[in-house]
Design a protein around this motif. Sequence first.
Motif, PDB file in Angstrom:
ATOM      1  N   MET A   1      51.579  41.292  35.979  1.00  0.00           N
ATOM      2  CA  MET A   1      50.838  40.651  37.051  1.00  0.00           C
ATOM      3  C   MET A   1      50.821  41.564  38.260  1.00  0.00           C
ATOM      4  O   MET A   1      51.832  42.130  38.637  1.00  0.00           O
ATOM      5  N   ILE A   2      49.660  41.714  38.867  1.00  0.00           N
ATOM      6  CA  ILE A   2      49.536  42.595  40.025  1.00  0.00           C
ATOM      7  C   ILE A   2      49.583  41.793  41.307  1.00  0.00           C
ATOM      8  O   ILE A   2      49.319  40.591  41.320  1.00  0.00           O
ATOM      9  N   ASP A   3      49.924  42.469  42.358  1.00  0.00           N
ATOM     10  CA  ASP A   3      49.825  41.850  43.667  1.00  0.00           C
ATOM     11  C   ASP A   3      48.385  41.970  44.126  1.00  0.00           C
ATOM     12  O   ASP A   3      47.735  42.988  43.915  1.00  0.00           O
ATOM     13  N   VAL A   4      47.883  40.938  44.758  1.00  0.00           N
ATOM     14  CA  VAL A   4      46.518  40.948  45.252  1.00  0.00           C
ATOM     15  C   VAL A   4      46.490  41.717  46.567  1.00  0.00           C
ATOM     16  O   VAL A   4      47.328  41.506  47.441  1.00  0.00           O
ATOM     17  N   ILE A   5      45.536  42.624  46.686  1.00  0.00           N
ATOM     18  CA  ILE A   5      45.395  43.422  47.903  1.00  0.00           C
ATOM     19  C   ILE A   5      44.880  42.510  49.014  1.00  0.00           C
ATOM     20  O   ILE A   5      43.936  41.737  48.791  1.00  0.00           O
ATOM     21  N   PRO A   6      45.462  42.574  50.226  1.00  0.00           N
ATOM     22  CA  PRO A   6      44.979  41.742  51.338  1.00  0.00           C
ATOM     23  C   PRO A   6      43.504  41.994  51.637  1.00  0.00           C
ATOM     24  O   PRO A   6      42.989  43.099  51.411  1.00  0.00           O
TER      25      PRO A   6
ATOM     26  N   LEU B   1      41.460  45.419  51.264  1.00  0.00           N
ATOM     27  CA  LEU B   1      40.550  45.492  50.124  1.00  0.00           C
ATOM     28  C   LEU B   1      39.138  45.828  50.586  1.00  0.00           C
ATOM     29  O   LEU B   1      38.448  46.636  49.954  1.00  0.00           O
ATOM     30  N   LEU B   2      38.704  45.266  51.690  1.00  0.00           N
ATOM     31  CA  LEU B   2      37.376  45.549  52.230  1.00  0.00           C
ATOM     32  C   LEU B   2      37.247  47.029  52.561  1.00  0.00           C
ATOM     33  O   LEU B   2      36.260  47.673  52.210  1.00  0.00           O
ATOM     34  N   ARG B   3      38.269  47.606  53.192  1.00  0.00           N
ATOM     35  CA  ARG B   3      38.252  49.022  53.559  1.00  0.00           C
ATOM     36  C   ARG B   3      38.277  49.909  52.313  1.00  0.00           C
ATOM     37  O   ARG B   3      37.511  50.869  52.201  1.00  0.00           O
ATOM     38  N   ILE B   4      39.117  49.570  51.341  1.00  0.00           N
ATOM     39  CA  ILE B   4      39.260  50.377  50.130  1.00  0.00           C
ATOM     40  C   ILE B   4      37.975  50.349  49.295  1.00  0.00           C
ATOM     41  O   ILE B   4      37.478  51.393  48.866  1.00  0.00           O
TER      42      ILE B   4
ATOM     43  N   ARG C   1      40.581  38.257  44.341  1.00  0.00           N
ATOM     44  CA  ARG C   1      41.476  38.424  43.189  1.00  0.00           C
ATOM     45  C   ARG C   1      40.829  39.253  42.085  1.00  0.00           C
ATOM     46  O   ARG C   1      41.453  40.131  41.501  1.00  0.00           O
ATOM     47  N   ARG C   2      39.568  38.975  41.784  1.00  0.00           N
ATOM     48  CA  ARG C   2      38.889  39.685  40.700  1.00  0.00           C
ATOM     49  C   ARG C   2      38.682  41.170  41.020  1.00  0.00           C
ATOM     50  O   ARG C   2      38.943  42.036  40.189  1.00  0.00           O
ATOM     51  N   VAL C   3      38.217  41.455  42.235  1.00  0.00           N
ATOM     52  CA  VAL C   3      37.963  42.846  42.614  1.00  0.00           C
ATOM     53  C   VAL C   3      39.278  43.604  42.743  1.00  0.00           C
ATOM     54  O   VAL C   3      39.379  44.764  42.352  1.00  0.00           O
ATOM     55  N   SER C   4      40.301  42.951  43.257  1.00  0.00           N
ATOM     56  CA  SER C   4      41.608  43.579  43.376  1.00  0.00           C
ATOM     57  C   SER C   4      42.152  43.956  41.994  1.00  0.00           C
ATOM     58  O   SER C   4      42.662  45.062  41.791  1.00  0.00           O
ATOM     59  N   LYS C   5      42.017  43.062  41.041  1.00  0.00           N
ATOM     60  CA  LYS C   5      42.495  43.321  39.678  1.00  0.00           C
ATOM     61  C   LYS C   5      41.674  44.435  39.017  1.00  0.00           C
ATOM     62  O   LYS C   5      42.237  45.325  38.371  1.00  0.00           O
ATOM     63  N   GLY C   6      40.361  44.407  39.177  1.00  0.00           N
ATOM     64  CA  GLY C   6      39.504  45.439  38.595  1.00  0.00           C
ATOM     65  C   GLY C   6      39.762  46.807  39.198  1.00  0.00           C
ATOM     66  O   GLY C   6      39.855  47.808  38.483  1.00  0.00           O
ATOM     67  N   TYR C   7      39.914  46.865  40.518  1.00  0.00           N
ATOM     68  CA  TYR C   7      40.192  48.142  41.187  1.00  0.00           C
ATOM     69  C   TYR C   7      41.546  48.690  40.754  1.00  0.00           C
ATOM     70  O   TYR C   7      41.697  49.887  40.517  1.00  0.00           O
TER      71      TYR C   7
ATOM     72  N   PHE D   1      31.498  48.594  37.279  1.00  0.00           N
ATOM     73  CA  PHE D   1      32.634  48.123  38.063  1.00  0.00           C
ATOM     74  C   PHE D   1      32.505  46.619  38.320  1.00  0.00           C
ATOM     75  O   PHE D   1      33.483  45.876  38.239  1.00  0.00           O
ATOM     76  N   ALA D   2      31.287  46.167  38.601  1.00  0.00           N
ATOM     77  CA  ALA D   2      31.057  44.733  38.793  1.00  0.00           C
ATOM     78  C   ALA D   2      31.360  43.956  37.510  1.00  0.00           C
ATOM     79  O   ALA D   2      31.983  42.897  37.549  1.00  0.00           O
ATOM     80  N   GLU D   3      30.963  44.522  36.378  1.00  0.00           N
ATOM     81  CA  GLU D   3      31.254  43.888  35.082  1.00  0.00           C
ATOM     82  C   GLU D   3      32.762  43.838  34.838  1.00  0.00           C
ATOM     83  O   GLU D   3      33.292  42.835  34.366  1.00  0.00           O
ATOM     84  N   LEU D   4      33.460  44.927  35.161  1.00  0.00           N
ATOM     85  CA  LEU D   4      34.917  44.979  35.020  1.00  0.00           C
ATOM     86  C   LEU D   4      35.590  43.897  35.857  1.00  0.00           C
ATOM     87  O   LEU D   4      36.523  43.244  35.414  1.00  0.00           O
ATOM     88  N   CYS D   5      35.081  43.697  37.059  1.00  0.00           N
ATOM     89  CA  CYS D   5      35.667  42.704  37.967  1.00  0.00           C
ATOM     90  C   CYS D   5      35.237  41.278  37.632  1.00  0.00           C
ATOM     91  O   CYS D   5      35.874  40.322  38.075  1.00  0.00           O
ATOM     92  N   GLY D   6      34.150  41.127  36.914  1.00  0.00           N
ATOM     93  CA  GLY D   6      33.663  39.789  36.576  1.00  0.00           C
ATOM     94  C   GLY D   6      32.861  39.154  37.692  1.00  0.00           C
ATOM     95  O   GLY D   6      32.837  37.931  37.821  1.00  0.00           O
ATOM     96  N   VAL D   7      32.200  39.988  38.493  1.00  0.00           N
ATOM     97  CA  VAL D   7      31.326  39.495  39.555  1.00  0.00           C
ATOM     98  C   VAL D   7      29.971  40.177  39.422  1.00  0.00           C
ATOM     99  O   VAL D   7      29.833  41.171  38.708  1.00  0.00           O
ATOM    100  N   GLU D   8      28.991  39.647  40.111  1.00  0.00           N
ATOM    101  CA  GLU D   8      27.658  40.236  40.099  1.00  0.00           C
ATOM    102  C   GLU D   8      27.634  41.491  40.974  1.00  0.00           C
ATOM    103  O   GLU D   8      28.377  41.599  41.945  1.00  0.00           O
ATOM    104  N   LYS D   9      26.730  42.415  40.645  1.00  0.00           N
ATOM    105  CA  LYS D   9      26.551  43.625  41.451  1.00  0.00           C
ATOM    106  C   LYS D   9      26.121  43.253  42.874  1.00  0.00           C
ATOM    107  O   LYS D   9      26.591  43.836  43.844  1.00  0.00           O
ATOM    108  N   ARG D  10      25.250  42.253  42.975  1.00  0.00           N
ATOM    109  CA  ARG D  10      24.794  41.796  44.296  1.00  0.00           C
ATOM    110  C   ARG D  10      25.957  41.286  45.132  1.00  0.00           C
ATOM    111  O   ARG D  10      25.995  41.481  46.340  1.00  0.00           O
ATOM    112  N   THR D  11      26.895  40.616  44.496  1.00  0.00           N
ATOM    113  CA  THR D  11      28.060  40.102  45.212  1.00  0.00           C
ATOM    114  C   THR D  11      28.860  41.243  45.809  1.00  0.00           C
ATOM    115  O   THR D  11      29.287  41.176  46.968  1.00  0.00           O
ATOM    116  N   LEU D  12      29.066  42.307  45.035  1.00  0.00           N
ATOM    117  CA  LEU D  12      29.771  43.479  45.562  1.00  0.00           C
ATOM    118  C   LEU D  12      29.037  44.059  46.765  1.00  0.00           C
ATOM    119  O   LEU D  12      29.650  44.397  47.780  1.00  0.00           O
TER     120      LEU D  12
END
Length: 130
Positions: A1-6, A10-13, A58-64, A30-41
Amino acid sequence: MIDVIPKKELLRIIKAFLADKKRGIPMELFAELCGVEKRTLQYVFMEEKYPMTEHVQRRVSKGYDAWRNGHIAVMERYGKKWIEWRKAPKMRMVKGYGLTVKDGEIKLDIGIKNRLDYSGYSLDDKLKGI
């Protein structure tokens, strides 16, 4: 289990990650890896039109984290790209150099670093004290 980036971090990274043309993974994958839409990113991280929800965080933090630690490989055949999970992580290490500010003095940092780690601050950010 990973720690979620604040959220602020996360916004800066992710903003730096998506701005890098040599990041090694297309935005769609990358959007597919995170499980979100490209538009959302785009809307959350690049244009900042929408606030970052905990779900997206949580999803983007885990994917990154998976990408940064070398668990993901981008495969390509016949012009089609896809992602695969590696059995053993393989980090992309490169010669690294940079400037750091210590005790008000600028010093040169030389060594090996992870090519995919965008968590470091730029010299401008360090000088501003962010």
